[in-house]
Write an enzyme that holds these catalytic residues in place. Structure first.
Site, mmCIF file in Angstrom:
data_model
loop_
_atom_site.group_PDB
_atom_site.id
_atom_site.type_symbol
_atom_site.label_atom_id
_atom_site.label_comp_id
_atom_site.label_asym_id
_atom_site.label_seq_id
_atom_site.Cartn_x
_atom_site.Cartn_y
_atom_site.Cartn_z
ATOM 1 N N GLU A 48 11.811 -47.868 -43.765
ATOM 2 C CA GLU A 48 13.195 -47.863 -44.242
ATOM 3 C C GLU A 48 14.011 -46.742 -43.609
ATOM 4 O OE1 GLU A 48 14.714 -50.156 -45.596
ATOM 5 O OE2 GLU A 48 13.029 -51.407 -46.204
ATOM 6 N N TYR A 131 20.837 -46.760 -50.612
ATOM 7 C CA TYR A 131 20.161 -47.925 -50.053
ATOM 8 C C TYR A 131 18.646 -47.728 -49.995
ATOM 9 C CZ TYR A 131 17.675 -50.805 -46.934
ATOM 10 O OH TYR A 131 16.692 -51.598 -46.448
ATOM 11 N N ASP A 149 22.689 -52.724 -48.111
ATOM 12 C CA ASP A 149 22.990 -52.212 -46.774
ATOM 13 C C ASP A 149 24.090 -53.075 -46.161
ATOM 14 O OD1 ASP A 149 21.748 -54.587 -46.283
ATOM 15 O OD2 ASP A 149 20.428 -53.826 -44.723
#
Length: 436
Positions: A48, A131, A149
């Site tokens: 991520e 996010y 996102d």
DNA sequence: AATGCGGGGTC
DNA sequence: GACCCAGCATT
């Protein structure tokens, strides 16, 4: 039934339809990605961070190398920072790498090396924002948190025909509320990934592929025929141009076969990365027009002064090549000049004392040279004179780095490149040079 | 709320 | 060439 109630019912149905068919589509269509092969929270987390502002295809090889080199939180926490940066070389946004290692230390020390699974703890990790926190919590722990996102905002803005500017902060908050309502019971991880997968594969920024879209039937933008004009987003301002003169200094004598590189300051643009030394080019003559190239003689002279001031004893010889490097906010045009290290002159007695008092060398190729200190000590008056000779300061977006000019200098050969992290533009220049 | 922070793929 | 991407930190 009032119109309002009917509208609410329709919207509710649209939501249920969306969640159900999107999830069904995802289970069939999801890509086989390295971080989807295990449910390892550390892997999810690394992926991520790497995926922030970066495409999946770009990330895959970096991810594989990274977890091979740093298989666990502890391995990452205990690694030298240069190795983490080297692993990130070319991926961009290097503060991500430094924040990630900082966060690994947080996890090691505060959570026994286990990635935490509660919202506040995850959010408190360096480099983890709204996010990424949602992504980690939902994908690694299946917690019902939204992960909004750019993909998700695009998909939702179209499906629900939301015309808010997605560049604005409040819009993301609004989208998070909506996204949270859409998460099917017990399916947070898959659903959030499904939303992003749809944005990446089907609901793309330009010319969305509506026909194979699993939720086209109730997509409000599609029904209204405005899917191509969503989402609404204010344009970023264009990057400012910067002309710079770079030095590829070839060593002589004990430095033969090596070139000089410099480390950037610990903060700001390309923090702690290595580079060829470079300085702002003075503006071209007014008569030459705005885009005119600096005359060769003026460039060589300017470069000679800059190097001297930085304590680099070298003479610029000829233009080698031009290179361009685009950041989100700056465009560098580098004119690279080949330079030769000058024979070291006998040191004055005063400076010899300083030189001898300096710490012993740390090995041949990796010996640091504190160029500024050496130069200032060796030629304080010359340095002052040269500083006076400099033209008035002109606009430079890198003023701090240029003024300090404080980076360590090193002479490296081709093999040494494996030990230093370079931005891509310098990686290409150096590889090109060493290939000759 | 605005800005700094990389690099590359796509259309 | 314009856009924009699995954003966050700082101010």
């Amino acid at each position: 039934m009032t119109t309002d109630e009917k509208h609410v019912e329709t919207r509710q149905e649209a939501k249920l339809f969306f969640s159900r068919f999107l999830l069904e589509w995802y289970h069939i269509q999801k890509r086989d990605l390295p971080w989807r092969r295990h449910r390892n929270p550390y892997y999810i987390w690394i992926s991520e961070i790497m995926l922030q502002q970066t495409r999946v295809d770009t990330v895959i090889p970096y991810f594989n190398r990274f977890i091979e080199r740093f298989p666990t939180v502890e391995a990452l926490a205990d690694a030298p920072e240069e190795e983490v940066l080297k692993c990130w070389e070319g991926l961009g946004y290097y503060s991500r790498a430094r924040n990630l290692q900082h966060a690994a230390k947080q996890v090691k020390e505060n959570y026994g090396g286990q990635v935490p699974d509660d919202r506040d703890a995850v959010f408190g990790l360096k480099g983890v924002g709204p996010y990424t926190a949602g992504a980690i919590l939902s994908i690694a722990f299946n917690r019902p948190e939204p992960a909004v996102d750019g993909n998700v905002m695009r998909v939702l803005s179209r499906y629900f025909l939301i015309e808010d500017d997605i560049a604005k902060g409040p819009t993301r908050v609004k989208m998070e509320k909506l996204a949270a309502e859409l998460i099917p019971e017990g399916e947070a991880g898959s659903f959030n990934q499904a939303l992003m997968e749809l944005g990446a594969l089907i609901c793309t920024p330009k010319s969305p592929r509506c026909l194979p879209c699993p939720v086209m039937e109730h997509c409000a933008a599609r029904l209204a025929g405005c899917e191509a004009s969503l989402p609404v987003k204010t344009k970023a301002k264009p990057p400012r141009p910067e002309e710079r003169l770079a030095a590829l200094v070839e060593g002589r004598g004990e430095h033969a076969g090596r070139v000089l590189i410099r480390q950037r300051p610990a903060s700001g643009l390309l923090a702690r990365m290595w580079e060829l030394p470079h300085w702002p080019a003075p503006p071209a003559e007014p008569g030459g027009g705005s885009g005119a190239l600096l005359p060769e003689a003026a460039a060589l002279d300017r470069l000679r002064r800059s190097m001297s001031q930085a304590g680099i004893h070298a003479r610029p010889e000829e233009h080698w090549m031009a290179a361009e490097h685009t950041f989100s906010h700056i465009v560098w045009t580098l004119q690279v000049y080949r330079c030769r290290e000058e024979a070291v002159l006998p040191l004055a007695a005063e400076s010899r004392a300083v030189y001898l008092a300096a710490p012993a060398g740390r090995g041949d190729s990796a010996m640091a040279v504190d160029a500024d200190a050496a130069q200032a000590a060796a030629q304080p008056q010359a340095a002052a004179l040269q500083a006076d000779e400099q033209p008035a300061l002109f606009d430079s977006g890198d003023a701090a780095a240029d003024a300090a000019d404080s980076g360590a200098l090193r002479w490296i050969n081709r093999e040494d490149m494996a030990n230093y992290a370079f931005p891509n533009v310098f990686l290409k220049l150096l590889n090109s040079y060493f290939e000759q």
